[in-house]
Scaffold this active site. Structure first.
Site, PDB file in Angstrom:
ATOM      1  N   SER A   6     -10.406  -0.975  -6.425  1.00 55.83           N
ATOM      2  CA  SER A   6     -11.176  -0.229  -5.425  1.00 55.83           C
ATOM      3  C   SER A   6     -12.654  -0.228  -5.785  1.00 55.83           C
ATOM      4  O   SER A   6     -13.047   0.272  -6.846  1.00 55.83           O
ATOM      5  CB  SER A   6     -10.667   1.208  -5.345  1.00 55.83           C
ATOM      6  OG  SER A   6     -11.553   1.959  -4.554  1.00 55.83           O
ATOM      7  N   HIS A  31     -10.153  -3.564  -2.566  1.00 56.24           N
ATOM      8  CA  HIS A  31      -9.854  -2.371  -1.764  1.00 56.24           C
ATOM      9  C   HIS A  31     -11.162  -1.664  -1.406  1.00 56.24           C
ATOM     10  O   HIS A  31     -11.985  -1.358  -2.274  1.00 56.24           O
ATOM     11  CB  HIS A  31      -8.947  -1.448  -2.587  1.00 56.24           C
ATOM     12  CG  HIS A  31      -8.424  -0.277  -1.833  1.00 56.24           C
ATOM     13  ND1 HIS A  31      -7.346  -0.363  -0.974  1.00 56.24           N
ATOM     14  CD2 HIS A  31      -8.812   1.019  -1.804  1.00 56.24           C
ATOM     15  CE1 HIS A  31      -7.096   0.836  -0.461  1.00 56.24           C
ATOM     16  NE2 HIS A  31      -7.976   1.697  -0.933  1.00 56.24           N
ATOM     17  N   ASP A  33     -12.764   1.579   0.466  1.00 52.26           N
ATOM     18  CA  ASP A  33     -12.465   2.938   0.935  1.00 52.26           C
ATOM     19  C   ASP A  33     -13.573   3.458   1.838  1.00 52.26           C
ATOM     20  O   ASP A  33     -14.675   3.743   1.364  1.00 52.26           O
ATOM     21  CB  ASP A  33     -12.346   3.880  -0.269  1.00 52.26           C
ATOM     22  CG  ASP A  33     -11.055   3.669  -1.032  1.00 52.26           C
ATOM     23  OD1 ASP A  33      -9.987   3.686  -0.397  1.00 52.26           O
ATOM     24  OD2 ASP A  33     -11.118   3.493  -2.260  1.00 52.26           O
ATOM     25  N   MET A  35     -14.858   6.504   4.087  1.00 51.18           N
ATOM     26  CA  MET A  35     -14.643   7.957   4.284  1.00 51.18           C
ATOM     27  C   MET A  35     -15.742   8.515   5.165  1.00 51.18           C
ATOM     28  O   MET A  35     -16.917   8.182   4.982  1.00 51.18           O
ATOM     29  CB  MET A  35     -14.692   8.681   2.945  1.00 51.18           C
ATOM     30  CG  MET A  35     -13.747   8.125   1.908  1.00 51.18           C
ATOM     31  SD  MET A  35     -13.956   9.019   0.365  1.00 51.18           S
ATOM     32  CE  MET A  35     -12.838   8.099  -0.692  1.00 51.18           C
ATOM     33  N   HIS A  64      -9.350   0.450   3.763  1.00 53.18           N
ATOM     34  CA  HIS A  64      -8.603   1.716   3.912  1.00 53.18           C
ATOM     35  C   HIS A  64      -9.500   2.712   4.645  1.00 53.18           C
ATOM     36  O   HIS A  64     -10.473   3.205   4.067  1.00 53.18           O
ATOM     37  CB  HIS A  64      -8.223   2.196   2.504  1.00 53.18           C
ATOM     38  CG  HIS A  64      -7.544   3.530   2.454  1.00 53.18           C
ATOM     39  ND1 HIS A  64      -7.427   4.261   1.289  1.00 53.18           N
ATOM     40  CD2 HIS A  64      -6.938   4.277   3.410  1.00 53.18           C
ATOM     41  CE1 HIS A  64      -6.785   5.381   1.530  1.00 53.18           C
ATOM     42  NE2 HIS A  64      -6.487   5.434   2.814  1.00 53.18           N
ATOM     43  N   MET A  66     -10.343   6.148   5.928  1.00 50.74           N
ATOM     44  CA  MET A  66     -10.084   7.593   5.862  1.00 50.74           C
ATOM     45  C   MET A  66     -11.046   8.249   6.835  1.00 50.74           C
ATOM     46  O   MET A  66     -11.970   8.964   6.445  1.00 50.74           O
ATOM     47  CB  MET A  66     -10.274   8.094   4.423  1.00 50.74           C
ATOM     48  CG  MET A  66      -9.125   7.675   3.512  1.00 50.74           C
ATOM     49  SD  MET A  66      -9.595   7.741   1.775  1.00 50.74           S
ATOM     50  CE  MET A  66     -10.307   6.127   1.621  1.00 50.74           C
ATOM     51  N   MET A 135      -0.386   7.253  -0.335  1.00 49.84           N
ATOM     52  CA  MET A 135      -1.402   7.920  -1.147  1.00 49.84           C
ATOM     53  C   MET A 135      -0.701   8.684  -2.272  1.00 49.84           C
ATOM     54  O   MET A 135       0.165   9.523  -2.015  1.00 49.84           O
ATOM     55  CB  MET A 135      -2.221   8.899  -0.306  1.00 49.84           C
ATOM     56  CG  MET A 135      -3.185   8.269   0.678  1.00 49.84           C
ATOM     57  SD  MET A 135      -4.312   7.040  -0.027  1.00 49.84           S
ATOM     58  CE  MET A 135      -5.120   7.971  -1.323  1.00 49.84           C
ATOM     59  N   ASP A 173      -1.940   3.995  -3.823  1.00 48.83           N
ATOM     60  CA  ASP A 173      -3.378   4.242  -4.002  1.00 48.83           C
ATOM     61  C   ASP A 173      -3.618   5.629  -4.599  1.00 48.83           C
ATOM     62  O   ASP A 173      -3.307   6.640  -3.974  1.00 48.83           O
ATOM     63  CB  ASP A 173      -4.041   4.121  -2.619  1.00 48.83           C
ATOM     64  CG  ASP A 173      -5.550   4.220  -2.672  1.00 48.83           C
ATOM     65  OD1 ASP A 173      -6.124   4.260  -3.771  1.00 48.83           O
ATOM     66  OD2 ASP A 173      -6.147   4.250  -1.577  1.00 48.83           O
TER      67      ASP A 173
HETATM   68  C1  DX5 Z   1      -9.006   7.840  -2.804  1.00 48.63           C
HETATM   69  C2  DX5 Z   1      -9.164   6.371  -2.476  1.00 48.63           C
HETATM   70  C3  DX5 Z   1      -8.751   5.488  -3.575  1.00 48.63           C
HETATM   71  C4  DX5 Z   1      -9.566   5.592  -4.840  1.00 48.63           C
HETATM   72  C5  DX5 Z   1      -8.626   5.402  -5.981  1.00 48.63           C
HETATM   73  O1  DX5 Z   1      -9.200   8.589  -1.665  1.00 48.63           O
HETATM   74  O2  DX5 Z   1      -8.377   6.037  -1.339  1.00 48.63           O
HETATM   75  O3  DX5 Z   1      -8.668   4.122  -3.163  1.00 48.63           O
HETATM   76  O4  DX5 Z   1     -10.606   4.641  -4.926  1.00 48.63           O
HETATM   77  O5  DX5 Z   1      -9.280   5.724  -7.150  1.00 48.63           O
HETATM   78  P1  DX5 Z   1      -8.520   5.909  -8.538  1.00 48.63           P
HETATM   79  O6  DX5 Z   1      -7.829   4.616  -8.831  1.00 48.63           O
HETATM   80  O7  DX5 Z   1      -9.641   6.233  -9.458  1.00 48.63           O
HETATM   81  O8  DX5 Z   1      -7.551   7.043  -8.352  1.00 48.63           O
HETATM   82 ZN    ZN Z   2      -8.023   3.821  -0.863  1.00 45.35          ZN
END
Ligand code: DX5
Ligand code: ZN
Length: 214
Positions: A6, A31, A33, A35, A64, A66, A135, A173
């Site tokens: 990620s 990956h 993310d 948000m 991903h 969110m 998750m 994840d």
């Molecule tokens: C959290 C994200 C993850 C995050 C994981 O909301 O969706 O993808 O980057 O991070 P680690 O591996 O540090 O838990």
């Molecule tokens: Zn993620």
């Protein structure tokens, strides 16, 4: 095992350097993310960052979302370089339509479930999916601890997938390291996301190789 580091945990001042490091590693996917501060209590980044990663990487981009109202942005994510586009079950009122649109745009379609959402809500839609993202932390932040009940959830999802005779990948994840990764691999996971475990390690390339060997 598919490994998807990620970039949320990378050094954003050196994003090109970090992306190139990942590109030269044994990582299969990157990956990404996204948000929005509405669906989750944090804001990460949007299209310009995805486009920058796309430019410096040849890997599969595993995006991903969110975000609330993902339907408004599906085409923009395709144009910015997403290969897999994963939306949250909890953010989509008309999930069937959202998934159809993602596929129509030429991307692979994924659905993510928050830790409290049971896997059986996906029973009807599983045959239309390429990926389910479970998750294993509450989404919004890197560096949280793995929720152990995810292991049972992987097994339940694996059963549902085999009953439905579909070819869906199971990705996990949050809080993935060598120990939780081993348990997830034994339970039947196909893909692991890892952020802080990779980027906080002394040698991220080697850490990715170790995860790949699980
Ligand atoms: C959290 C994200 C993850 C995050 C994981 O909301 O969706 O993808 O980057 O991070 P680690 O591996 O540090 O838990
Ligand atoms: Zn993620």
């Amino acid at each position: 095992m598919i490994i998807s580091p990620s970039i949320l945990s990378c050094d954003f001042g050196n994003i090109e350097r970090d992306t190139k490091m990942l590109d030269a590693s044994k990582a299969d996917w990157l990956h990404i993310d996204v948000m929005d501060g509405v669906f989750v209590p944090n804001i990460s980044f949007g299209f310009p960052v995805l486009e920058a990663v796309r430019k410096s990487s040849k890997k599969v981009l595993d995006v991903h979302l969110m975000i609330a109202n993902p339907d408004n942005y599906l085409e923009a994510f395709k144009n910015s370089g997403a290969d897999y586009l994963t939306v949250h079950y909890e953010a989509c009122t008309h999930l069937n339509r959202t998934i159809a649109k993602i596929k129509e745009l030429g991307m692979k379609a994924g659905v993510a479930l928050n830790p409290h959402t049971p896997v059986n809500v996906l029973e009807e839609i599983l045959p239309s999916l390429d990926l389910v993202l479970l998750m294993s932390v509450n989404p919004g932040f890197g560096g949280q601890s793995f929720i152990p009940s995810t292991i049972d959830k992987v097994k339940k999802l694996k059963d549902l997938i085999s009953i439905s005779n579909s070819n869906v990948l199971i990705e996990i994840d949050g809080g993935v390291n060598l120990e939780t990764g081993r348990q997830l691999s034994d339970a039947g996971a196909d893909a692991l996301v890892a952020g802080s475990f990779v980027f906080n390690s002394p040698n991220p390339t080697q850490t990715i190789a170790e995860l790949k060997d699980l």
